[in-house]
Motif scaffolding. Structure first.
Motif, PDB file in Angstrom:
ATOM      1  N   ALA A   1       0.830  -1.204   0.000  1.00 38.23           N
ATOM      2  CA  ALA A   1       0.000   0.000   0.000  1.00 38.23           C
ATOM      3  C   ALA A   1       0.867   1.257   0.000  1.00 38.23           C
ATOM      4  O   ALA A   1       0.602   2.205  -0.741  1.00 38.23           O
ATOM      5  CB  ALA A   1      -0.939   0.001   1.209  1.00 38.23           C
ATOM      6  N   CYS A   2       1.916   1.251   0.802  1.00 39.10           N
ATOM      7  CA  CYS A   2       2.796   2.428   0.885  1.00 39.10           C
ATOM      8  C   CYS A   2       3.561   2.672  -0.409  1.00 39.10           C
ATOM      9  O   CYS A   2       3.618   3.816  -0.897  1.00 39.10           O
ATOM     10  CB  CYS A   2       3.769   2.276   2.053  1.00 39.10           C
ATOM     11  N   THR A   3       4.140   1.641  -0.986  1.00 37.26           N
ATOM     12  CA  THR A   3       4.904   1.842  -2.218  1.00 37.26           C
ATOM     13  C   THR A   3       3.984   2.208  -3.377  1.00 37.26           C
ATOM     14  O   THR A   3       4.339   3.029  -4.226  1.00 37.26           O
ATOM     15  CB  THR A   3       5.740   0.594  -2.577  1.00 37.26           C
ATOM     16  N   TRP A   4       2.791   1.629  -3.409  1.00 39.90           N
ATOM     17  CA  TRP A   4       1.833   2.002  -4.453  1.00 39.90           C
ATOM     18  C   TRP A   4       1.437   3.468  -4.305  1.00 39.90           C
ATOM     19  O   TRP A   4       1.316   4.186  -5.284  1.00 39.90           O
ATOM     20  CB  TRP A   4       0.595   1.112  -4.400  1.00 39.90           C
ATOM     21  N   ARG A   5       1.259   3.937  -3.068  1.00 41.78           N
ATOM     22  CA  ARG A   5       0.853   5.327  -2.857  1.00 41.78           C
ATOM     23  C   ARG A   5       1.905   6.297  -3.371  1.00 41.78           C
ATOM     24  O   ARG A   5       1.577   7.355  -3.914  1.00 41.78           O
ATOM     25  CB  ARG A   5       0.581   5.617  -1.384  1.00 41.78           C
ATOM     26  N   VAL A   6       3.173   5.998  -3.192  1.00 39.29           N
ATOM     27  CA  VAL A   6       4.226   6.879  -3.700  1.00 39.29           C
ATOM     28  C   VAL A   6       4.103   7.022  -5.217  1.00 39.29           C
ATOM     29  O   VAL A   6       4.088   8.137  -5.752  1.00 39.29           O
ATOM     30  CB  VAL A   6       5.633   6.359  -3.309  1.00 39.29           C
ATOM     31  N   LEU A   7       3.969   5.909  -5.899  1.00 43.36           N
ATOM     32  CA  LEU A   7       3.856   5.939  -7.360  1.00 43.36           C
ATOM     33  C   LEU A   7       2.563   6.626  -7.809  1.00 43.36           C
ATOM     34  O   LEU A   7       2.563   7.496  -8.677  1.00 43.36           O
ATOM     35  CB  LEU A   7       3.918   4.506  -7.906  1.00 43.36           C
ATOM     36  N   ALA A   8       1.447   6.240  -7.217  1.00 44.93           N
ATOM     37  CA  ALA A   8       0.151   6.798  -7.616  1.00 44.93           C
ATOM     38  C   ALA A   8       0.056   8.285  -7.290  1.00 44.93           C
ATOM     39  O   ALA A   8      -0.525   9.053  -8.060  1.00 44.93           O
ATOM     40  CB  ALA A   8      -0.970   6.028  -6.933  1.00 44.93           C
ATOM     41  N   SER A   9       0.627   8.706  -6.171  1.00 43.79           N
ATOM     42  CA  SER A   9       0.575  10.124  -5.804  1.00 43.79           C
ATOM     43  C   SER A   9       1.430  10.968  -6.732  1.00 43.79           C
ATOM     44  O   SER A   9       1.057  12.106  -7.055  1.00 43.79           O
ATOM     45  CB  SER A   9       1.007  10.320  -4.349  1.00 43.79           C
TER      46      SER A   9
ATOM     47  N   THR B   1      -1.988  15.200  -1.977  1.00 41.86           N
ATOM     48  CA  THR B   1      -1.985  15.017  -0.519  1.00 41.86           C
ATOM     49  C   THR B   1      -3.312  14.444  -0.045  1.00 41.86           C
ATOM     50  O   THR B   1      -3.344  13.490   0.750  1.00 41.86           O
ATOM     51  CB  THR B   1      -1.703  16.352   0.186  1.00 41.86           C
ATOM     52  N   ILE B   2      -4.408  15.003  -0.518  1.00 43.46           N
ATOM     53  CA  ILE B   2      -5.728  14.497  -0.132  1.00 43.46           C
ATOM     54  C   ILE B   2      -5.890  13.057  -0.592  1.00 43.46           C
ATOM     55  O   ILE B   2      -6.387  12.195   0.142  1.00 43.46           O
ATOM     56  CB  ILE B   2      -6.838  15.390  -0.715  1.00 43.46           C
ATOM     57  N   GLU B   3      -5.429  12.787  -1.810  1.00 45.06           N
ATOM     58  CA  GLU B   3      -5.556  11.442  -2.362  1.00 45.06           C
ATOM     59  C   GLU B   3      -4.763  10.425  -1.545  1.00 45.06           C
ATOM     60  O   GLU B   3      -5.212   9.304  -1.344  1.00 45.06           O
ATOM     61  CB  GLU B   3      -5.087  11.445  -3.815  1.00 45.06           C
ATOM     62  N   VAL B   4      -3.601  10.798  -1.068  1.00 49.62           N
ATOM     63  CA  VAL B   4      -2.787   9.885  -0.248  1.00 49.62           C
ATOM     64  C   VAL B   4      -3.569   9.433   0.969  1.00 49.62           C
ATOM     65  O   VAL B   4      -3.598   8.249   1.306  1.00 49.62           O
ATOM     66  CB  VAL B   4      -1.469  10.558   0.209  1.00 49.62           C
ATOM     67  N   LEU B   5      -4.206  10.374   1.625  1.00 51.00           N
ATOM     68  CA  LEU B   5      -4.903  10.059   2.868  1.00 51.00           C
ATOM     69  C   LEU B   5      -6.100   9.142   2.647  1.00 51.00           C
ATOM     70  O   LEU B   5      -6.382   8.288   3.485  1.00 51.00           O
ATOM     71  CB  LEU B   5      -5.355  11.356   3.550  1.00 51.00           C
ATOM     72  N   THR B   6      -6.776   9.287   1.542  1.00 48.97           N
ATOM     73  CA  THR B   6      -7.953   8.447   1.313  1.00 48.97           C
ATOM     74  C   THR B   6      -7.610   7.109   0.669  1.00 48.97           C
ATOM     75  O   THR B   6      -8.061   6.065   1.132  1.00 48.97           O
ATOM     76  CB  THR B   6      -8.979   9.180   0.434  1.00 48.97           C
ATOM     77  N   LYS B   7      -6.812   7.130  -0.342  1.00 51.68           N
ATOM     78  CA  LYS B   7      -6.613   5.904  -1.123  1.00 51.68           C
ATOM     79  C   LYS B   7      -5.683   4.893  -0.479  1.00 51.68           C
ATOM     80  O   LYS B   7      -5.779   3.708  -0.775  1.00 51.68           O
ATOM     81  CB  LYS B   7      -6.171   6.249  -2.533  1.00 51.68           C
ATOM     82  N   MET B   8      -4.797   5.301   0.406  1.00 50.97           N
ATOM     83  CA  MET B   8      -3.949   4.319   1.084  1.00 50.97           C
ATOM     84  C   MET B   8      -4.820   3.418   1.952  1.00 50.97           C
ATOM     85  O   MET B   8      -4.668   2.197   1.956  1.00 50.97           O
ATOM     86  CB  MET B   8      -2.867   4.977   1.931  1.00 50.97           C
TER      87      MET B   8
ATOM     88  N   TRP C   1      -7.667  -1.763   2.829  1.00 52.17           N
ATOM     89  CA  TRP C   1      -8.928  -2.449   3.089  1.00 52.17           C
ATOM     90  C   TRP C   1      -9.254  -3.403   1.939  1.00 52.17           C
ATOM     91  O   TRP C   1      -9.639  -4.546   2.161  1.00 52.17           O
ATOM     92  CB  TRP C   1     -10.048  -1.422   3.282  1.00 52.17           C
ATOM     93  N   HIS C   2      -9.098  -2.954   0.712  1.00 53.65           N
ATOM     94  CA  HIS C   2      -9.374  -3.771  -0.466  1.00 53.65           C
ATOM     95  C   HIS C   2      -8.484  -5.014  -0.482  1.00 53.65           C
ATOM     96  O   HIS C   2      -8.943  -6.132  -0.724  1.00 53.65           O
ATOM     97  CB  HIS C   2      -9.149  -2.922  -1.724  1.00 53.65           C
TER      98      HIS C   2
END
Length: 83
Positions: free
Chosen positions: A15-23, A45-52, A57-58
């Motif tokens: 989840a963390c590594t995906w967030r770096v790339l996706a953000s 920034t907003i997207e990081v907080l929600t999508k991680m 959860w997914h």
């Protein structure tokens, strides 16, 4: 480390590594659309907080046996149509 805990650690790291790339992608798109690095960074920034949290959860839901059995049962019902 037991297998269950290992799976949770792996899910968290994924989840963390995906967030770096996706953000980075979200920032770039926001910047290109608005021309503002500030707006691009705000959106990212907003997207990081929600999508991680949503990704974690997914990922955890897919690890549940009930979800896997549901997916496989559904696939068996429609599998012949997919060929």
């Amino acid at each position: 480390m037991n297998t269950r805990k290992r799976h949770r650690v792996i899910s968290t790291l994924k989840a963390c590594t995906w967030r770096v790339l996706a953000s980075a992608d979200t920032f770039l798109i926001g910047f290109l659309l608005t021309g503002s690095a500030t707006i691009g960074a705000s959106i990212a920034t907003i997207e990081v907080l929600t999508k991680m949290f949503l990704y974690y959860w997914h990922e955890r839901m897919w690890e549940k046996p009930g979800v896997n059995m549901f997916v496989m049962a559904y696939y068996k019902r429609i599998g012949s149509y997919l060929k």
